[in-house]
Design a protein around this motif. Structure first.
Motif, PDB file in Angstrom:
ATOM      1  N   LYS B  88     -52.493  24.436 -10.824  1.00  0.00           N
ATOM      2  CA  LYS B  88     -52.901  25.686 -10.192  1.00  0.00           C
ATOM      3  C   LYS B  88     -54.049  25.393  -9.264  1.00  0.00           C
ATOM      4  O   LYS B  88     -55.031  24.771  -9.672  1.00  0.00           O
ATOM      5  N   PHE B  89     -53.911  25.843  -8.060  1.00  0.00           N
ATOM      6  CA  PHE B  89     -54.940  25.595  -7.067  1.00  0.00           C
ATOM      7  C   PHE B  89     -55.726  26.853  -6.786  1.00  0.00           C
ATOM      8  O   PHE B  89     -55.273  27.960  -7.086  1.00  0.00           O
ATOM      9  N   LYS B  90     -56.871  26.669  -6.191  1.00  0.00           N
ATOM     10  CA  LYS B  90     -57.740  27.813  -5.935  1.00  0.00           C
ATOM     11  C   LYS B  90     -57.029  28.822  -5.052  1.00  0.00           C
ATOM     12  O   LYS B  90     -57.126  30.028  -5.249  1.00  0.00           O
ATOM     13  N   SER B  91     -56.362  28.329  -4.054  1.00  0.00           N
ATOM     14  CA  SER B  91     -55.437  29.197  -3.333  1.00  0.00           C
ATOM     15  C   SER B  91     -54.119  28.451  -3.301  1.00  0.00           C
ATOM     16  O   SER B  91     -54.083  27.231  -3.396  1.00  0.00           O
ATOM     17  N   ASN B  92     -53.059  29.185  -3.207  1.00  0.00           N
ATOM     18  CA  ASN B  92     -51.746  28.535  -3.310  1.00  0.00           C
ATOM     19  C   ASN B  92     -51.575  27.469  -2.254  1.00  0.00           C
ATOM     20  O   ASN B  92     -52.064  27.588  -1.134  1.00  0.00           O
ATOM     21  N   LEU B  93     -50.862  26.433  -2.598  1.00  0.00           N
ATOM     22  CA  LEU B  93     -50.655  25.367  -1.633  1.00  0.00           C
ATOM     23  C   LEU B  93     -49.701  25.819  -0.550  1.00  0.00           C
ATOM     24  O   LEU B  93     -48.761  26.558  -0.809  1.00  0.00           O
ATOM     25  N   PRO B  94     -49.921  25.371   0.672  1.00  0.00           N
ATOM     26  CA  PRO B  94     -48.997  25.747   1.736  1.00  0.00           C
ATOM     27  C   PRO B  94     -47.695  24.970   1.610  1.00  0.00           C
ATOM     28  O   PRO B  94     -47.681  23.879   1.054  1.00  0.00           O
ATOM     29  N   PRO B  95     -46.611  25.502   2.080  1.00  0.00           N
ATOM     30  CA  PRO B  95     -45.316  24.829   1.914  1.00  0.00           C
ATOM     31  C   PRO B  95     -45.251  23.471   2.592  1.00  0.00           C
ATOM     32  O   PRO B  95     -44.511  22.606   2.158  1.00  0.00           O
ATOM     33  N   LYS B  96     -46.045  23.263   3.619  1.00  0.00           N
ATOM     34  CA  LYS B  96     -45.985  21.960   4.260  1.00  0.00           C
ATOM     35  C   LYS B  96     -46.594  20.850   3.403  1.00  0.00           C
ATOM     36  O   LYS B  96     -46.506  19.683   3.741  1.00  0.00           O
ATOM     37  N   SER B  97     -47.210  21.257   2.284  1.00  0.00           N
ATOM     38  CA  SER B  97     -47.785  20.233   1.413  1.00  0.00           C
ATOM     39  C   SER B  97     -46.731  19.542   0.571  1.00  0.00           C
ATOM     40  O   SER B  97     -47.018  18.544  -0.078  1.00  0.00           O
ATOM     41  N   MET B  98     -45.520  20.062   0.590  1.00  0.00           N
ATOM     42  CA  MET B  98     -44.492  19.473  -0.269  1.00  0.00           C
ATOM     43  C   MET B  98     -44.187  18.057   0.159  1.00  0.00           C
ATOM     44  O   MET B  98     -43.940  17.779   1.325  1.00  0.00           O
ATOM     45  N   GLY B  99     -44.225  17.180  -0.794  1.00  0.00           N
ATOM     46  CA  GLY B  99     -43.974  15.779  -0.503  1.00  0.00           C
ATOM     47  C   GLY B  99     -45.229  15.024  -0.137  1.00  0.00           C
ATOM     48  O   GLY B  99     -45.200  13.820   0.097  1.00  0.00           O
ATOM     49  N   ARG B 100     -46.337  15.756  -0.084  1.00  0.00           N
ATOM     50  CA  ARG B 100     -47.561  15.080   0.354  1.00  0.00           C
ATOM     51  C   ARG B 100     -48.449  14.741  -0.818  1.00  0.00           C
ATOM     52  O   ARG B 100     -48.189  15.094  -1.952  1.00  0.00           O
ATOM     53  N   ARG B 101     -49.541  14.080  -0.496  1.00  0.00           N
ATOM     54  CA  ARG B 101     -50.398  13.475  -1.493  1.00  0.00           C
ATOM     55  C   ARG B 101     -51.379  14.475  -2.086  1.00  0.00           C
ATOM     56  O   ARG B 101     -51.853  15.384  -1.412  1.00  0.00           O
ATOM     57  N   VAL B 102     -51.690  14.255  -3.356  1.00  0.00           N
ATOM     58  CA  VAL B 102     -52.734  15.035  -4.030  1.00  0.00           C
ATOM     59  C   VAL B 102     -53.574  14.016  -4.799  1.00  0.00           C
ATOM     60  O   VAL B 102     -53.068  12.996  -5.252  1.00  0.00           O
ATOM     61  N   ARG B 103     -54.859  14.276  -4.905  1.00  0.00           N
ATOM     62  CA  ARG B 103     -55.688  13.331  -5.671  1.00  0.00           C
ATOM     63  C   ARG B 103     -56.001  13.970  -7.011  1.00  0.00           C
ATOM     64  O   ARG B 103     -56.591  15.048  -7.056  1.00  0.00           O
ATOM     65  N   VAL B 104     -55.658  13.282  -8.063  1.00  0.00           N
ATOM     66  CA  VAL B 104     -55.959  13.779  -9.407  1.00  0.00           C
ATOM     67  C   VAL B 104     -57.141  12.980  -9.929  1.00  0.00           C
ATOM     68  O   VAL B 104     -57.047  11.776 -10.143  1.00  0.00           O
ATOM     69  N   PHE B 105     -58.255  13.646 -10.114  1.00  0.00           N
ATOM     70  CA  PHE B 105     -59.453  12.933 -10.526  1.00  0.00           C
ATOM     71  C   PHE B 105     -59.510  12.742 -12.029  1.00  0.00           C
ATOM     72  O   PHE B 105     -58.676  13.251 -12.756  1.00  0.00           O
ATOM     73  N   MET B 106     -60.476  11.982 -12.454  1.00  0.00           N
ATOM     74  CA  MET B 106     -60.606  11.698 -13.880  1.00  0.00           C
ATOM     75  C   MET B 106     -61.592  12.630 -14.566  1.00  0.00           C
ATOM     76  O   MET B 106     -61.874  12.469 -15.731  1.00  0.00           O
ATOM     77  N   TYR B 107     -62.109  13.553 -13.819  1.00  0.00           N
ATOM     78  CA  TYR B 107     -63.037  14.490 -14.459  1.00  0.00           C
ATOM     79  C   TYR B 107     -62.423  15.866 -14.503  1.00  0.00           C
ATOM     80  O   TYR B 107     -61.555  16.166 -13.684  1.00  0.00           O
ATOM     81  N   PRO B 108     -62.800  16.753 -15.397  1.00  0.00           N
ATOM     82  CA  PRO B 108     -63.760  16.601 -16.494  1.00  0.00           C
ATOM     83  C   PRO B 108     -63.262  15.607 -17.529  1.00  0.00           C
ATOM     84  O   PRO B 108     -62.184  15.735 -18.048  1.00  0.00           O
ATOM     85  N   SER B 109     -64.108  14.623 -17.790  1.00  0.00           N
ATOM     86  CA  SER B 109     -63.617  13.512 -18.588  1.00  0.00           C
ATOM     87  C   SER B 109     -63.928  13.709 -20.062  1.00  0.00           C
ATOM     88  O   SER B 109     -64.903  14.355 -20.427  1.00  0.00           O
ATOM     89  N   ASN B 110     -63.093  13.131 -20.868  1.00  0.00           N
ATOM     90  CA  ASN B 110     -63.300  13.248 -22.308  1.00  0.00           C
ATOM     91  C   ASN B 110     -63.310  11.884 -22.988  1.00  0.00           C
ATOM     92  O   ASN B 110     -63.083  11.758 -24.167  1.00  0.00           O
ATOM     93  N   ILE B 111     -63.564  10.827 -22.205  1.00  0.00           N
ATOM     94  CA  ILE B 111     -63.524   9.495 -22.809  1.00  0.00           C
ATOM     95  C   ILE B 111     -64.938   9.159 -23.249  1.00  0.00           C
ATOM     96  O   ILE B 111     -65.865   9.249 -22.457  1.00  0.00           O
TER      97      ILE B 111
END
Lengths: 281, 111
Positions: B88-111
């Protein structure tokens, strides 16, 4: 069943009903025993919140008020009435009553606790910063501040991270620990890190156009000294741990393409990191 | 990002691909996107739940000194058994984002 028992109580005993006998026997035992064991639980188990199992009359019997009364000749024993103290000084009625009732807010007595520290983070743990200016740096955890943030240092000599506060959520704890016995971090708390308030002086028009030269953000010397004091002890401790100094120093490696849910095991591999190897995390 | 970082070029995020919106055959729900995280294709993806992620894109005009813009979001839950996640994004992703990159961070971390 209960009704019949309560009737029996009203009439005065003896009464039938095995449950009643069961109630009275322990009371007799109590009366006979020289020492009483302190009762810890309520005699009236709660069925639902606010509703007890026994009625008032039953509870009267269970508490043994009838026995206490019998012991004291028919009436419940009372304390001597306290001697009447001097009447409190007369309060004058206020001259002014506000037109509307103003509600006073209830004072907030809540004292927030610092966030619970993860079990993997103990003083001396080497942490990896995940975000912010120093993301990716490996850093030594000193202590948790009263605000809940973690006090952390590079040490500055090794990787350029000064004494800094960091949120627990933005940090990965490695299993490598450094001995912090030589390091004194008592003087650091959240106030140490707050920004100094600028004194706003009213400016005349002429001064308005001059550039404000107070904005130089040089670190006060005492903070530099604090950093050195902490780091000098810390670096000795780091050098004591094998390879740790090289680990905390910035490296020229790229992170390996391990997927991050494997990371805990990967991160623990940091312990045997050798400076020459190119396998990153 | 500080310019001119020496040496260390660590990637503190995992790459993800935006697959599209949560949808059934003929209805789509744009408030939730589906993201495939690189290298993850089993239920182990649950580790990523709650991690923050960002979709970065470029625009023509400069805002706040940069042409890059981003939409922040979070990994909400796994989607199916094969390592796809719902985000879920702060605002919905635009349709042109399909197939494109997203960065998934390691935070909030629980290690």
């Amino acid at each position: 069943m209960i009704r019949s028992v309560s009737y029996a109580i009203l009439l005065g005993w003896p009464f039938e009903g095995s449950t009643v006998l069961r109630i009275s026997l322990p009371l007799l035992a109590l009366a006979m025993a020289p020492t009483k064991k302190e009762r810890t639980a309520s005699r009236n188990p709660s069925l639902v919140r606010g509703i007890g199992k026994f009625s008032r009359s039953k509870m009267y019997h269970k508490r043994g008020i009838w026995a206490i009364k019998a012991k004291h000749g028919g009436s419940f024993p009372r304390h001597e009435p306290k001697p009447a103290s001097a009447p409190p000084p007369a309060v004058k009625p206020p001259k002014f009553y506000p037109a509307d009732d103003v509600k006073t807010p209830i004072p907030n007595r809540r004292k927030p606790k610092p966030t619970k520290l993860r079990a993997s983070i103990t003083p001396g743990t080497v942490l990896i910063l995940l975000a912010g200016r120093f993301m990716g740096k490996r850093v030594v955890f000193l202590k948790q501040l009263p605000s809940g943030l973690l006090l952390v240092t590079g040490p500055f000599m090794i990787n350029g991270v000064p004494l800094r506060r960091v949120n627990q959520a933005y940090v990965i704890a490695t299993s490598t620990k450094v001995d912090l016995s030589g390091v004194n971090v008592d003087k650091f708390d959240d106030k140490y890190f707050t920004k100094e308030k600028k004194k706003t002086t009213k400016k005349g028009e002429g001064e308005f156009f001059e550039t404000d030269k107070e904005e130089t953000k040089a670190l006060p010397q005492e903070k530099k000294d604090d950093q050195k004091a902490v780091d000098s002890q810390l670096i000795k401790a780091i050098e004591a741990v094998e390879d740790l100094k090289a680990f905390t120093q910035p490296r020229r490696n790229k992170m390996q393409k391990t997927t991050h849910y494997q990371l805990p095991a990967v991160v623990r591999r940091y312990e045997c990191y050798l400076p020459d190897s190119t396998s990153g995390a | 990002m500080v310019k001119g970082r020496q040496g260390e070029r660590v990637r503190l995020y995992v790459r993800g691909t935006i697959l599209g919106y949560k949808r059934s055959k003929s209805n789509q729900y744009e408030n939730t996107s589906l993201v495939q995280i690189e290298g993850v294709n089993t239920k182990e993806v649950a580790w990523y739940c709650g991690k923050r992620m960002v979709y970065i894109y470029k625009a023509k005009t400069k805002t706040k000194g940069t042409r890059y813009r981003c939409i922040w979001g979070k990994v909400a839950r796994p989607h199916g058994n094969s390592g796809v996640i719902r985000a879920k994004f702060k605002s919905n992703l635009p349709p042109k984002s399909m197939g494109r990159r997203v960065r998934v961070f390691m935070y909030p971390s629980n290690i």
